[in-house]
Design an enzyme around this catalytic site. Structure first.
Site, PDB file in Angstrom:
ATOM      1  N   CYS A 158     -11.665  32.850  45.272  1.00 57.12           N
ATOM      2  CA  CYS A 158     -10.324  32.596  45.825  1.00 57.12           C
ATOM      3  C   CYS A 158      -9.348  33.689  45.414  1.00 57.12           C
ATOM      4  O   CYS A 158      -9.599  34.465  44.489  1.00 57.12           O
ATOM      5  CB  CYS A 158      -9.818  31.215  45.397  1.00 57.12           C
ATOM      6  SG  CYS A 158      -9.107  31.167  43.747  1.00 57.12           S
ATOM      7  N   CYS A 173     -10.743  27.168  38.429  1.00 58.15           N
ATOM      8  CA  CYS A 173     -11.956  27.723  39.043  1.00 58.15           C
ATOM      9  C   CYS A 173     -12.922  28.254  37.976  1.00 58.15           C
ATOM     10  O   CYS A 173     -12.505  28.602  36.857  1.00 58.15           O
ATOM     11  CB  CYS A 173     -11.603  28.883  39.960  1.00 58.15           C
ATOM     12  SG  CYS A 173     -10.705  28.410  41.443  1.00 58.15           S
ATOM     13  N   GLU A 176     -14.405  31.086  37.838  1.00 57.99           N
ATOM     14  CA  GLU A 176     -14.144  32.488  37.465  1.00 57.99           C
ATOM     15  C   GLU A 176     -13.110  32.558  36.346  1.00 57.99           C
ATOM     16  O   GLU A 176     -13.244  33.316  35.393  1.00 57.99           O
ATOM     17  CB  GLU A 176     -13.629  33.276  38.683  1.00 57.99           C
ATOM     18  CG  GLU A 176     -14.632  33.408  39.805  1.00 57.99           C
ATOM     19  CD  GLU A 176     -14.586  32.249  40.805  1.00 57.99           C
ATOM     20  OE1 GLU A 176     -14.254  31.106  40.403  1.00 57.99           O
ATOM     21  OE2 GLU A 176     -14.894  32.496  41.973  1.00 57.99           O
ATOM     22  N   ASN A 212     -16.141  25.409  37.237  1.00 57.53           N
ATOM     23  CA  ASN A 212     -14.850  24.853  37.658  1.00 57.53           C
ATOM     24  C   ASN A 212     -14.662  23.457  37.082  1.00 57.53           C
ATOM     25  O   ASN A 212     -15.612  22.691  36.904  1.00 57.53           O
ATOM     26  CB  ASN A 212     -14.679  24.870  39.183  1.00 57.53           C
ATOM     27  CG  ASN A 212     -15.817  24.246  39.967  1.00 57.53           C
ATOM     28  OD1 ASN A 212     -16.966  24.253  39.541  1.00 57.53           O
ATOM     29  ND2 ASN A 212     -15.500  23.706  41.119  1.00 57.53           N
ATOM     30  N   ILE A 213     -13.412  23.177  36.736  1.00 56.39           N
ATOM     31  CA  ILE A 213     -13.054  21.906  36.100  1.00 56.39           C
ATOM     32  C   ILE A 213     -11.836  21.353  36.824  1.00 56.39           C
ATOM     33  O   ILE A 213     -10.753  21.963  36.790  1.00 56.39           O
ATOM     34  CB  ILE A 213     -12.763  22.114  34.594  1.00 56.39           C
ATOM     35  CG1 ILE A 213     -14.009  22.692  33.901  1.00 56.39           C
ATOM     36  CG2 ILE A 213     -12.327  20.803  33.945  1.00 56.39           C
ATOM     37  CD1 ILE A 213     -13.814  23.108  32.472  1.00 56.39           C
TER      38      ILE A 213
HETATM   39  N1  THU Z   1     -13.604  27.122  43.236  1.00 58.58           N
HETATM   40  C1  THU Z   1     -14.078  27.916  42.245  1.00 58.58           C
HETATM   41  O1  THU Z   1     -14.322  27.470  41.112  1.00 58.58           O
HETATM   42  N2  THU Z   1     -14.274  29.219  42.533  1.00 58.58           N
HETATM   43  C2  THU Z   1     -14.174  29.762  43.771  1.00 58.58           C
HETATM   44  O2  THU Z   1     -14.424  30.948  43.937  1.00 58.58           O
HETATM   45  C3  THU Z   1     -13.749  28.931  44.906  1.00 58.58           C
HETATM   46  C4  THU Z   1     -13.265  27.586  44.556  1.00 58.58           C
HETATM   47  C5  THU Z   1     -13.462  25.682  42.954  1.00 58.58           C
HETATM   48  C6  THU Z   1     -12.077  25.139  42.911  1.00 58.58           C
HETATM   49  C7  THU Z   1     -12.344  23.672  43.197  1.00 58.58           C
HETATM   50  O3  THU Z   1     -12.753  23.023  41.994  1.00 58.58           O
HETATM   51  C8  THU Z   1     -13.532  23.690  44.133  1.00 58.58           C
HETATM   52  O4  THU Z   1     -14.137  24.959  43.936  1.00 58.58           O
HETATM   53  C9  THU Z   1     -13.191  23.498  45.602  1.00 58.58           C
HETATM   54  O5  THU Z   1     -12.192  24.372  45.998  1.00 58.58           O
END
Ligand code: THU
Length: 136
Positions: free
Chosen positions: A90, A55, A57, A44-45
């Site tokens: 998410c 995210c 994914e 995630n960035i």
């Molecule tokens: N996030 C993800 O990268 N994947 C997930 O399945 C849940 C949430 C990230 C988004 C944000 O950068 C951080 O987690 C907190 O929500």
């Protein structure tokens, strides 16, 4: 963990460590295993304009496509985060998985304790909206 899943997990952990999360401090890593054995990872960035954060994914699936691969090339997908239960992706990412992966592809939800829950894309997002709905 099966050996190949272990390898995906290790790659996802590397990506997890690369996550750019100055705001949430919540790192997530993911890995795609292709049918040819290649593993593609992502994290995630985040952004100061929070809504622009991406995210793990989506980073990983977008990278997979940017490298020229398509859904039929994808064998398995794995996600890792520092959660008590295996990480729950998410809703936005579930929709993107439904678009960019086959619905029967297995997704390995994991955490830092190495707990694993396996779900097909169709189980993560039942009755999903798709491009076919646009043609009716
Ligand atoms: N996030 C993800 O990268 N994947 C997930 O399945 C849940 C949430 C990230 C988004 C944000 O950068 C951080 O987690 C907190 O929500």
């Amino acid at each position: 963990m099966e050996k190949i899943i272990e390898k995906m997990y290790e790659e996802a952990i590397k990506a997890y460590k690369n996550a750019y999360t100055p705001y949430s401090k919540f790192n997530v890593g993911a890995a795609v295993l292709l049918k040819d054995g290649t593993i593609i990872k992502g994290c995630n960035i985040e952004n100061a304009s929070y809504g622009l954060s991406n995210c793990a994914e989506r980073t990983t699936l977008f990278t997979t496509y940017a490298m020229g691969y398509k859904k039929d090339d994808i064998e398995k997908f794995l996600i890792v985060a520092n959660t008590k239960r295996p990480v729950s992706p998410c809703g936005a990412c579930r929709q993107v998985m439904a678009e960019l992966m086959n619905l029967d592809t297995e997704v390995f939800l994991t955490n830092l304790n190495r707990d694993v829950k396996v779900m097909k894309v169709s189980e993560l997002i039942p009755y999903s909206f798709s491009g076919e709905d646009l043609n009716e």
